[in-house]
Design a protein around this motif. Structure first.
Motif, PDB file in Angstrom:
ATOM      1  N   GLY A  22      -0.304  -7.769 -11.896  1.00 37.77           N
ATOM      2  CA  GLY A  22      -0.085  -6.440 -11.356  1.00 37.77           C
ATOM      3  C   GLY A  22      -1.120  -5.984 -10.349  1.00 37.77           C
ATOM      4  O   GLY A  22      -1.240  -4.800 -10.075  1.00 37.77           O
ATOM      5  N   ILE A  23      -1.876  -6.911  -9.795  1.00 39.78           N
ATOM      6  CA  ILE A  23      -2.891  -6.558  -8.805  1.00 39.78           C
ATOM      7  C   ILE A  23      -2.207  -6.239  -7.479  1.00 39.78           C
ATOM      8  O   ILE A  23      -1.368  -6.989  -7.003  1.00 39.78           O
ATOM      9  CB  ILE A  23      -3.893  -7.716  -8.592  1.00 39.78           C
ATOM     10  N   SER A  24      -2.585  -5.091  -6.901  1.00 39.45           N
ATOM     11  CA  SER A  24      -2.109  -4.756  -5.566  1.00 39.45           C
ATOM     12  C   SER A  24      -3.230  -5.087  -4.589  1.00 39.45           C
ATOM     13  O   SER A  24      -4.315  -4.525  -4.673  1.00 39.45           O
ATOM     14  CB  SER A  24      -1.754  -3.272  -5.477  1.00 39.45           C
ATOM     15  N   PHE A  25      -2.975  -5.988  -3.682  1.00 40.01           N
ATOM     16  CA  PHE A  25      -4.018  -6.428  -2.767  1.00 40.01           C
ATOM     17  C   PHE A  25      -4.481  -5.315  -1.826  1.00 40.01           C
ATOM     18  O   PHE A  25      -5.631  -5.279  -1.420  1.00 40.01           O
ATOM     19  CB  PHE A  25      -3.551  -7.630  -1.947  1.00 40.01           C
ATOM     20  N   THR A  26      -3.574  -4.393  -1.496  1.00 44.09           N
ATOM     21  CA  THR A  26      -3.962  -3.329  -0.566  1.00 44.09           C
ATOM     22  C   THR A  26      -4.972  -2.376  -1.181  1.00 44.09           C
ATOM     23  O   THR A  26      -5.695  -1.692  -0.473  1.00 44.09           O
ATOM     24  CB  THR A  26      -2.733  -2.531  -0.095  1.00 44.09           C
ATOM     25  N   ASN A  27      -5.040  -2.317  -2.490  1.00 44.91           N
ATOM     26  CA  ASN A  27      -5.982  -1.415  -3.163  1.00 44.91           C
ATOM     27  C   ASN A  27      -7.313  -2.083  -3.480  1.00 44.91           C
ATOM     28  O   ASN A  27      -8.194  -1.429  -4.031  1.00 44.91           O
ATOM     29  CB  ASN A  27      -5.355  -0.864  -4.449  1.00 44.91           C
ATOM     30  N   LEU A  28      -7.453  -3.357  -3.199  1.00 48.42           N
ATOM     31  CA  LEU A  28      -8.709  -4.043  -3.489  1.00 48.42           C
ATOM     32  C   LEU A  28      -9.753  -3.621  -2.471  1.00 48.42           C
ATOM     33  O   LEU A  28      -9.573  -3.802  -1.269  1.00 48.42           O
ATOM     34  CB  LEU A  28      -8.513  -5.558  -3.449  1.00 48.42           C
ATOM     35  N   GLN A  29     -10.825  -3.031  -2.970  1.00 51.77           N
ATOM     36  CA  GLN A  29     -11.891  -2.574  -2.085  1.00 51.77           C
ATOM     37  C   GLN A  29     -13.145  -2.343  -2.913  1.00 51.77           C
ATOM     38  O   GLN A  29     -13.083  -2.254  -4.128  1.00 51.77           O
ATOM     39  CB  GLN A  29     -11.490  -1.287  -1.369  1.00 51.77           C
ATOM     40  N   PHE A  30     -14.261  -2.277  -2.238  1.00 55.23           N
ATOM     41  CA  PHE A  30     -15.502  -1.882  -2.905  1.00 55.23           C
ATOM     42  C   PHE A  30     -16.317  -1.033  -1.950  1.00 55.23           C
ATOM     43  O   PHE A  30     -16.132  -1.076  -0.738  1.00 55.23           O
ATOM     44  CB  PHE A  30     -16.306  -3.097  -3.407  1.00 55.23           C
ATOM     45  N   THR A  31     -17.197  -0.248  -2.528  1.00 54.60           N
ATOM     46  CA  THR A  31     -18.003   0.675  -1.737  1.00 54.60           C
ATOM     47  C   THR A  31     -19.432   0.152  -1.688  1.00 54.60           C
ATOM     48  O   THR A  31     -20.005  -0.227  -2.701  1.00 54.60           O
ATOM     49  CB  THR A  31     -17.995   2.086  -2.363  1.00 54.60           C
ATOM     50  N   LEU A  32     -19.957   0.150  -0.486  1.00 54.64           N
ATOM     51  CA  LEU A  32     -21.330  -0.287  -0.256  1.00 54.64           C
ATOM     52  C   LEU A  32     -22.017   0.833   0.523  1.00 54.64           C
ATOM     53  O   LEU A  32     -21.843   0.950   1.733  1.00 54.64           O
ATOM     54  CB  LEU A  32     -21.334  -1.598   0.529  1.00 54.64           C
ATOM     55  N   GLY A  33     -22.720   1.668  -0.183  1.00 58.27           N
ATOM     56  CA  GLY A  33     -23.303   2.847   0.454  1.00 58.27           C
ATOM     57  C   GLY A  33     -22.192   3.818   0.805  1.00 58.27           C
ATOM     58  O   GLY A  33     -21.407   4.221  -0.047  1.00 58.27           O
ATOM     59  N   ASP A  34     -22.117   4.205   2.053  1.00 62.31           N
ATOM     60  CA  ASP A  34     -21.041   5.077   2.520  1.00 62.31           C
ATOM     61  C   ASP A  34     -19.840   4.299   3.050  1.00 62.31           C
ATOM     62  O   ASP A  34     -18.811   4.891   3.367  1.00 62.31           O
ATOM     63  CB  ASP A  34     -21.559   5.993   3.637  1.00 62.31           C
TER      64      ASP A  34
END
Length: 126
Positions: free
Chosen positions: A49-61
Protein backbone atom coordinates in the motif's frame (compact mmCIF):
# COMPACT_ATOMS: atom_id res chain seq x y z
CA UNK A 1 17.35 35.84 -45.36
CA UNK A 2 13.58 35.32 -45.31
CA UNK A 3 13.76 33.04 -48.36
CA UNK A 4 16.52 30.97 -46.76
CA UNK A 5 14.42 30.60 -43.62
CA UNK A 6 11.37 29.51 -45.66
CA UNK A 7 13.49 26.91 -47.48
CA UNK A 8 14.79 25.62 -44.15
CA UNK A 9 11.44 25.61 -42.37
CA UNK A 10 9.56 23.94 -45.19
CA UNK A 11 12.05 21.15 -45.82
CA UNK A 12 10.57 17.71 -45.33
CA UNK A 13 12.98 16.81 -42.55
CA UNK A 14 12.08 19.83 -40.42
CA UNK A 15 8.35 19.21 -40.80
CA UNK A 16 8.83 15.50 -40.03
CA UNK A 17 10.83 16.41 -36.94
CA UNK A 18 8.12 18.81 -35.76
CA UNK A 19 5.44 16.15 -36.21
CA UNK A 20 7.64 13.66 -34.34
CA UNK A 21 8.11 16.04 -31.42
CA UNK A 22 4.37 16.73 -31.18
CA UNK A 23 3.46 13.04 -31.34
CA UNK A 24 6.24 12.24 -28.88
CA UNK A 25 4.87 14.77 -26.39
CA UNK A 26 1.37 13.29 -26.70
CA UNK A 27 2.78 9.77 -26.36
CA UNK A 28 4.70 10.89 -23.27
CA UNK A 29 1.48 12.12 -21.66
CA UNK A 30 -0.22 8.79 -22.36
CA UNK A 31 2.66 6.83 -20.85
CA UNK A 32 2.86 9.20 -17.86
CA UNK A 33 -0.82 8.60 -17.19
CA UNK A 34 -0.30 4.85 -17.54
CA UNK A 35 2.53 4.96 -15.02
CA UNK A 36 0.87 7.33 -12.54
CA UNK A 37 -2.67 5.97 -12.72
CA UNK A 38 -2.20 2.24 -13.39
CA UNK A 39 1.30 0.87 -12.85
CA UNK A 40 2.49 2.76 -9.76
CA UNK A 41 -0.70 2.09 -7.72
CA UNK A 42 -0.33 -1.62 -8.53
CA UNK A 43 3.34 -1.60 -7.53
CA UNK A 44 2.42 0.27 -4.36
CA UNK A 45 -0.27 -2.31 -3.62
CA UNK A 46 2.22 -5.13 -4.10
CA UNK A 47 4.59 -3.38 -1.68
CA UNK A 48 1.98 -3.06 1.03
CA UNK A 49 0.00 0.00 0.00
CA UNK A 50 2.93 2.37 -0.40
CA UNK A 51 2.18 5.42 -2.52
CA UNK A 52 5.37 6.54 -4.20
CA UNK A 53 4.16 10.11 -4.65
CA UNK A 54 3.92 10.53 -0.87
CA UNK A 55 7.45 9.30 -0.17
CA UNK A 56 9.46 12.23 1.11
CA UNK A 57 11.64 13.37 3.96
CA UNK A 58 12.43 16.72 5.47
CA UNK A 59 15.96 17.99 5.82
CA UNK A 60 15.90 21.32 7.59
CA UNK A 61 13.43 23.48 5.70
CA UNK A 62 13.77 21.45 2.50
CA UNK A 63 11.35 18.68 1.58
CA UNK A 64 12.95 15.95 -0.55
CA UNK A 65 10.26 14.18 -2.58
CA UNK A 66 12.12 11.07 -3.65
CA UNK A 67 8.85 9.25 -4.39
CA UNK A 68 8.20 11.54 -7.35
CA UNK A 69 11.76 10.86 -8.52
CA UNK A 70 11.16 7.09 -8.37
CA UNK A 71 7.94 7.53 -10.34
CA UNK A 72 9.74 9.64 -12.96
CA UNK A 73 12.42 6.96 -13.35
CA UNK A 74 9.76 4.26 -13.87
CA UNK A 75 8.02 6.58 -16.34
CA UNK A 76 11.27 7.03 -18.28
CA UNK A 77 11.96 3.31 -18.50
CA UNK A 78 8.44 2.57 -19.72
CA UNK A 79 8.66 5.31 -22.38
CA UNK A 80 12.12 4.11 -23.47
CA UNK A 81 10.96 0.48 -23.63
CA UNK A 82 7.81 1.45 -25.59
CA UNK A 83 9.87 3.41 -28.12
CA UNK A 84 12.36 0.52 -28.36
CA UNK A 85 9.56 -1.95 -29.13
CA UNK A 86 7.99 0.42 -31.68
CA UNK A 87 11.31 0.98 -33.49
CA UNK A 88 12.09 -2.73 -33.42
CA UNK A 89 8.74 -3.64 -35.01
CA UNK A 90 9.11 -0.82 -37.55
CA UNK A 91 12.61 -2.01 -38.54
CA UNK A 92 11.39 -5.60 -38.93
CA UNK A 93 8.58 -4.44 -41.21
CA UNK A 94 11.04 -2.37 -43.26
CA UNK A 95 13.43 -5.34 -43.62
CA UNK A 96 10.55 -7.65 -44.55
CA UNK A 97 9.36 -5.19 -47.18
CA UNK A 98 12.88 -4.80 -48.60
CA UNK A 99 13.30 -8.59 -48.72
CA UNK A 100 10.00 -8.99 -50.58
CA UNK A 101 11.02 -6.36 -53.11
CA UNK A 102 14.36 -8.08 -53.74
CA UNK A 103 12.84 -11.58 -53.82
CA UNK A 104 10.44 -10.81 -56.64
CA UNK A 105 12.31 -10.82 -59.96
CA UNK A 106 10.94 -8.57 -62.64
CA UNK A 107 8.65 -10.38 -65.06
CA UNK A 108 9.73 -10.17 -68.67
CA UNK A 109 7.65 -8.01 -70.94
CA UNK A 110 5.73 -9.50 -73.85
CA UNK A 111 8.42 -8.17 -76.19
CA UNK A 112 11.15 -9.90 -74.19
CA UNK A 113 9.20 -13.16 -74.22
CA UNK A 114 8.88 -12.99 -78.03
CA UNK A 115 12.60 -12.25 -78.42
CA UNK A 116 13.41 -15.21 -76.16
CA UNK A 117 11.21 -17.50 -78.28
CA UNK A 118 12.89 -16.25 -81.48
CA UNK A 119 16.32 -16.85 -79.94
CA UNK A 120 15.34 -20.36 -78.89
CA UNK A 121 13.95 -21.15 -82.37
CA UNK A 122 17.16 -19.90 -84.01
CA UNK A 123 19.25 -22.08 -81.69
CA UNK A 124 17.07 -25.09 -82.51
CA UNK A 125 17.56 -24.58 -86.29
CA UNK A 126 21.36 -24.78 -86.00
Amino acid sequence: MLNDFKKFALKGNVVDLAVGVIIGAAFGKIVSSLVEDVIMPLIGLLLGGISFTNLQFTLGDAVVKYGNFIQTIVDFFIVAFSIFIFIRVFNRLQRKKATEEIAEPAKPTREEELLTEIRDLLKAQK
